[in-house]
Design an enzyme around this catalytic site. Structure first.
Site, short mmCIF file in Angstrom:
data_model
loop_
_atom_site.label_atom_id
_atom_site.label_comp_id
_atom_site.label_asym_id
_atom_site.label_seq_id
_atom_site.Cartn_x
_atom_site.Cartn_y
_atom_site.Cartn_z
CB THR A 1 -35.99 60.95 -50.32
OG1 THR A 1 -35.38 62.19 -50.72
CG2 THR A 1 -36.60 61.13 -48.94
CD GLU A 2 -30.58 61.44 -52.02
OE1 GLU A 2 -29.95 62.48 -51.78
OE2 GLU A 2 -30.97 60.67 -51.10
CB VAL A 3 -32.85 54.58 -53.28
CG1 VAL A 3 -31.34 54.57 -53.25
CG2 VAL A 3 -33.44 54.58 -51.87
CB ILE B 1 -37.30 59.98 -56.69
CG1 ILE B 1 -35.95 60.57 -56.30
CG2 ILE B 1 -38.39 60.38 -55.72
CD1 ILE B 1 -35.88 62.08 -56.49
#
Length: 256
Positions: free
Chosen positions: A131-133, A135
């Site tokens: 999910t990094e990209v 946020i």
């Protein structure tokens, strides 16, 4: 151990079970969780009676990744990324096999934690996402353990889209090793542990070292990856993405 107990530790017949036990915040990798995991791993690796380490969890979520309530701010020490590589290295380089038991969602750093393990057993209800990209940050640190496990084109797509994928999808990517119905997870883990303890301790340690050689040294790669991760956590996009996540709203870059 640091802070309130968020980790349960049990040792039985040569198996050290470390159970993430902070369901209220979805077993996030808070400061307390990271510290207690490192302490428990240190103890397990130093105990000659322990042959295998099992990483388990309470609640419906395996691990939601970094605790974003601790990540709003520019200082790297507030983001947790400085400590995380050491924890991943402990699991990755452990001379004793580490088995991950995944019964529910794993996200971001939680995916990295399971990817560092030797055997990952997932229930059919488990889901995963980088999910990094979404946020505004980069899956930099966890790439060191995820990329050696995963089929390149799958890692490429899943890390760029940040989409949620299930255990059946994760299996052919290499991220997980075994997928079974939820009510068979414990039995499957027990079978893997029973097989692992048949191996001689030093032979297992050397075989694991041999297998890790092809992936290169994490210690050599982490400084650059850590700098990249910290820059994005502290940057404009990262701070906006974290704020949007906490406020349950779309980030500014999401088209209306």
């Amino acid at each position: 151990m640091s802070g309130e107990p968020v980790l349960r530790v049990g040792v039985d017949r040569g198996v050290a079970t470390l159970t993430l036990d902070s369901p209220a915040n979805r077993n996030a990798l808070s400061r307390a969780m990271r510290a207690q995991l490192r302490s428990a791993l240190t103890d397990a690796l130093a105990d000659d009676a322990v042959r295998v380490v099992v990483l388990d969890h309470t609640g419906r979520v395996f691990c939601s990744g970094m605790d974003l309530t601790e990540a709003a701010g520019g200082a790297a020490e507030d983001q947790g990324v400085n400590e995380f590589p050491a924890l991943l290295e402990m699991v990755w380089n452990s001379p004793k096999p580490v088995v991950a038991t995944v019964r529910g969602p794993a996200r971001a750093g939680g995916v990295g934690l399971l990817a560092a393990c030797d055997v990952v057993v997932a229930g059919t209800s488990a889901t995963f996402a980088f999910t990094e990209v979404r946020i505004g940050v980069v899956p930099a640190v966890i790439s060191a353990v995820c990329l050696p496990r995963m089929v390149p084109n799958a890692a490429h797509r899943l890390m760029l889209t940040g989409e949620v994928f299930d255990a059946r999808t994760a299996l052919p990517t290499g991220l997980v090793d075994l997928v079974v119905p939820d009510d068979e997870v414990d039995a499957c883990v027990a079978a893997q542990v029973a097989a692992l303890v048949q191996g001689a301790p030093r032979a297992l340690a050397e075989t694991k070292r041999l297998l890790r050689v092809r992936s290169g040294s994490l210690a050599e790669r982490f400084p650059d990856l850590l700098a990249l991760s910290a820059r994005f956590f502290a940057g404009e996009e990262g701070q906006e993405g974290i704020a949007a996540f906490r406020e349950k709203r779309p980030a500014r870059w999401v088209p209306a």
